[in-house]
Enzyme design. Structure first.
Site, PDB file in Angstrom:
ATOM      1  N   GLU A 127       0.887  -1.175   0.000  1.00 57.38           N
ATOM      2  CA  GLU A 127       0.000   0.000   0.000  1.00 57.38           C
ATOM      3  C   GLU A 127       0.915   1.212   0.000  1.00 57.38           C
ATOM      4  O   GLU A 127       1.437   1.599   1.048  1.00 57.38           O
ATOM      5  CB  GLU A 127      -0.909  -0.028   1.243  1.00 57.38           C
ATOM      6  CG  GLU A 127      -1.830  -1.238   1.318  1.00 57.38           C
ATOM      7  CD  GLU A 127      -2.992  -1.145   0.336  1.00 57.38           C
ATOM      8  OE1 GLU A 127      -3.310  -0.023  -0.117  1.00 57.38           O
ATOM      9  OE2 GLU A 127      -3.582  -2.193   0.021  1.00 57.38           O
ATOM     10  N   CYS A 174      -2.103   9.484   2.354  1.00 56.35           N
ATOM     11  CA  CYS A 174      -1.625   8.842   1.120  1.00 56.35           C
ATOM     12  C   CYS A 174      -2.511   9.168  -0.077  1.00 56.35           C
ATOM     13  O   CYS A 174      -2.025   9.320  -1.189  1.00 56.35           O
ATOM     14  CB  CYS A 174      -1.530   7.334   1.310  1.00 56.35           C
ATOM     15  SG  CYS A 174      -3.105   6.600   1.796  1.00 56.35           S
TER      16      CYS A 174
HETATM   17  P1  NAD Z   1       8.201   4.916   4.867  1.00 58.29           P
HETATM   18  O1  NAD Z   1       8.182   4.086   3.634  1.00 58.29           O
HETATM   19  O2  NAD Z   1       9.358   5.821   5.101  1.00 58.29           O
HETATM   20  O3  NAD Z   1       8.083   4.005   6.187  1.00 58.29           O
HETATM   21  C1  NAD Z   1       7.105   3.021   6.315  1.00 58.29           C
HETATM   22  C2  NAD Z   1       7.624   1.924   7.224  1.00 58.29           C
HETATM   23  O4  NAD Z   1       8.783   1.357   6.643  1.00 58.29           O
HETATM   24  C3  NAD Z   1       8.003   2.395   8.615  1.00 58.29           C
HETATM   25  O5  NAD Z   1       7.583   1.428   9.557  1.00 58.29           O
HETATM   26  C4  NAD Z   1       9.523   2.486   8.559  1.00 58.29           C
HETATM   27  O6  NAD Z   1      10.141   2.205   9.796  1.00 58.29           O
HETATM   28  C5  NAD Z   1       9.880   1.425   7.551  1.00 58.29           C
HETATM   29  N1  NAD Z   1      11.084   1.760   6.798  1.00 58.29           N
HETATM   30  C6  NAD Z   1      11.571   3.005   6.519  1.00 58.29           C
HETATM   31  N2  NAD Z   1      12.700   2.933   5.804  1.00 58.29           N
HETATM   32  C7  NAD Z   1      12.951   1.612   5.634  1.00 58.29           C
HETATM   33  C8  NAD Z   1      13.995   0.888   4.993  1.00 58.29           C
HETATM   34  N3  NAD Z   1      15.013   1.524   4.393  1.00 58.29           N
HETATM   35  N4  NAD Z   1      13.940  -0.471   5.002  1.00 58.29           N
HETATM   36  C9  NAD Z   1      12.935  -1.121   5.603  1.00 58.29           C
HETATM   37  N5  NAD Z   1      11.922  -0.473   6.244  1.00 58.29           N
HETATM   38  C10 NAD Z   1      11.936   0.866   6.269  1.00 58.29           C
HETATM   39  O7  NAD Z   1       6.815   5.731   4.859  1.00 58.29           O
HETATM   40  P2  NAD Z   1       6.342   6.825   5.882  1.00 58.29           P
HETATM   41  O8  NAD Z   1       7.164   8.056   5.701  1.00 58.29           O
HETATM   42  O9  NAD Z   1       6.230   6.240   7.228  1.00 58.29           O
HETATM   43  O10 NAD Z   1       4.853   7.085   5.346  1.00 58.29           O
HETATM   44  C11 NAD Z   1       4.582   7.934   4.280  1.00 58.29           C
HETATM   45  C12 NAD Z   1       4.403   7.172   2.980  1.00 58.29           C
HETATM   46  O11 NAD Z   1       3.464   6.125   3.148  1.00 58.29           O
HETATM   47  C13 NAD Z   1       3.856   8.037   1.881  1.00 58.29           C
HETATM   48  O12 NAD Z   1       4.493   7.724   0.667  1.00 58.29           O
HETATM   49  C14 NAD Z   1       2.386   7.654   1.815  1.00 58.29           C
HETATM   50  O13 NAD Z   1       1.762   7.902   0.597  1.00 58.29           O
HETATM   51  C15 NAD Z   1       2.459   6.195   2.130  1.00 58.29           C
HETATM   52  N6  NAD Z   1       1.200   5.716   2.660  1.00 58.29           N
HETATM   53  C16 NAD Z   1       0.438   4.878   1.903  1.00 58.29           C
HETATM   54  C17 NAD Z   1      -0.806   4.459   2.376  1.00 58.29           C
HETATM   55  C18 NAD Z   1      -1.701   3.566   1.572  1.00 58.29           C
HETATM   56  O14 NAD Z   1      -2.676   3.071   2.141  1.00 58.29           O
HETATM   57  N7  NAD Z   1      -1.438   3.342   0.310  1.00 58.29           N
HETATM   58  C19 NAD Z   1      -1.242   4.873   3.629  1.00 58.29           C
HETATM   59  C20 NAD Z   1      -0.415   5.717   4.370  1.00 58.29           C
HETATM   60  C21 NAD Z   1       0.800   6.121   3.892  1.00 58.29           C
END
Ligand code: NAD
Length: 462
Positions: A217, A251
């Site tokens: 997602e 998102c």
């Molecule tokens: P992110 O991808 O930075 O982090 C998400 C998760 O991944 C966190 O738990 C984080 O600890 C982990 N993570 C971060 N870097 C990582 C790495 N290098 N390796 C492995 N895991 C890692 O996202 P965010 O900043 O927390 O959230 C914002 C993003 O999420 C935006 O792009 C938004 O559009 C998306 N989002 C999508 C939905 C959806 O339903 N499609 C919902 C909410 C947010």
């Protein structure tokens, strides 16, 4: 924050979860129903703490926290409890004549032990919503919430502990990217990831090593297409509501607007009026307006702002992690503003000569998670929908399709797989094809040495 890795090394914890699943206790209907009920009861009990944590992490008003963080999960829980028995039933399938007297079934079986990784923007809902599907499907799971919303992640663990205990059914692991990668190195039966497209790639790469199915997602730039015949006041009000909900950190929030040149100026004015109506002359004083998650994210947003000219808004306050609702015009299409997901309360407005030009603009870019078309013409709306691809879409409104109970998810770079409603159950389920045959009628023609004419096979199979 404490270092949970040292306290609770990953591998034994994953083994504990796997052992739990292998005990088969998660499979019966009664077990799943009781766990769904326990989740709901614990959420209701801890609601004040959940809202307090969301206020601490994001300055989120309870009017946003209730519907978007717990309400949506209650709806999913209610739906799952109502339909679970039916979802779990094997579905009879009619078989070709050649199978007679066999019977065909599709049998839903739990995929197994799931890894769920969630982000910070709706830190409670995005931790618990996927859980509803996992529990309903008969899976158990390890959840890693975001390190960037520490107060909510702590309450989330408390809610889940209260509901499920600590026996390997639902395990919460805290930590950042490093912890996430340690978890991803393990073998899971399914991975459900919500977050950025960049990290989605990392997750999929890790999953490919074990050929683990993934639900991703992700995010992206969700456009609004505004035609000259749109009801501009309502359009501006709805777009700016979606743009400023959770301070734009959504998102499926509208990312930018492609507005017909004949109404662009009026649209920008209507946006300003809408924001004033929501938050008054100084949104910083409004109890309804959320904050940016961190000063790093705020700095990213103020840098992005350089890609356009501020039509209104534009002020910020690092001490309060505050960014004023902002509309930008004269936008540089090559700037990061128009090429990165904004994820904040800034709306770039780009003029277009026609909706076909807007369609071409969208098609030249990665497929978005959501697309919003504003027009009074159903032909125009249908043309926009038919000629663009996006995870979901709305005509004349924003965001609310996520609460429709229909499958929610992205396409291509905005994600794969979907959930909510029955789709949540399916996300964690394998629908196993089963054919049952009696001993009788063991036709010899199928066995070597083949003696009948090939025409017999032609007749049977067509
Ligand atoms: P992110 O991808 O930075 O982090 C998400 C998760 O991944 C966190 O738990 C984080 O600890 C982990 N993570 C971060 N870097 C990582 C790495 N290098 N390796 C492995 N895991 C890692 O996202 P965010 O900043 O927390 O959230 C914002 C993003 O999420 C935006 O792009 C938004 O559009 C998306 N989002 C999508 C939905 C959806 O339903 N499609 C919902 C909410 C947010």
């Amino acid at each position: 924050m404490r270092d949970p890795i040292r306290l609770n090394p990953i591998a034994p914890l994953v083994e504990k979860a796997r052992t739990y699943f292998r005990s088969d206790v998660t499979r019966p209907y009664e077990f799943r129903r009781e766990r769904l009920r326990a989740l709901e009861a614990s959420m209701r009990l801890h609601e004040p703490e959940v809202f307090g944590a969301l206020k601490a992490d994001l300055g989120k008003s309870v009017y946003e926290a209730y519907p978007a963080e717990v309400g949506l999960v209650y709806v999913d829980l209610k739906h799952a409890l109502k339909h679970l028995k039916d979802w779990m039933k094997p579905v009879g399938r009619s078989l070709p004549m050649t199978f007679w007297p066999g019977t065909g079934l599709q049998v839903p079986e739990p995929l197994g032990t799931a890894l769920i990784i969630s982000p910070w923007n709706y830190p409670f809902q995005l931790g618990t919503s996927p859980l509803v599907g996992a529990i309903a499907a008969g899976c158990n799971l390890v959840l890693k919430p975001s390190e960037l919303a520490p107060a909510t992640s702590a309450v989330l663990e408390k809610v889940l502990r209260h509901a499920f205990g600590d026996d390997g059914y639902v395990t919460v692991v805290h930590g950042g990217p490093e912890t996430s990668q340690q978890l991803l190195a393990e073998k899971w039966d399914v991975i459900f990831f919500t977050g950025s497209t960049r990290v989605g790639q990392i997750v999929m790469e890790a999953a490919s090593k074990h050929l683990t199915p993934v639900i991703l997602e992700l995010g992206g730039k969700s456009p609004c297409l505004v035609d000259r015949d749109a009801d501009l006041e309502t359009t501006a009000r709805r777009i700016m509501w979606g743009k400023t909900y959770n301070a734009g950190q959504t998102c499926i929030g509208p990312d930018y607007a492609l507005v017909h040149q004949a109404v662009k100026q009026r649209f920008v004015e209507a946006c300003q009026q809408a924001v004033k109506g929501f938050y008054g002359d100084d949104p910083k004083q409004s109890r309804d307006y959320a904050r940016i998650i961190s000063t790093r994210h705020l700095q990213r947003l103020t840098t992005l702002m350089k890609g356009g000219r501020v039509a209104f808004g534009g002020t910020s306050d690092e001490a309060q992690k505050y960014l004023e609702p902002t509309v930008l015009v004269d936008v540089d299409l090559a700037s990061p503003l128009m090429n990165e997901e904004i994820f904040g309360p800034m709306l770039p407005v780009v003029e277009v000569g026609s909706m076909d030009e807007a369609i071409d603009f969208v098609r030249a870019r990665p497929k978005p998670l959501a697309l919003y078309a504003f027009t009074s013409s159903s032909e125009t709306a249908d043309r926009i929908l038919a000629r663009t691809s996006s995870g979901g879409a709305m005509v004349n409104d924003v965001l609310l399709h996520i609460a429709s109970g229909m499958p929610f998810g992205g396409v291509g770079p905005s994600g794969m797989g979907s959930y909510h409603g029955k789709a949540s159950f399916d996300a964690f389920t394998h629908h196993k094809t089963v054919v049952k045959k009696p001993w009788a009628l063991d036709l010899k023609v199928r066995y070597p040495p083949y003696t009948v004419s090939i025409e017999v096979f032609r007749k049977l199979l067509g």
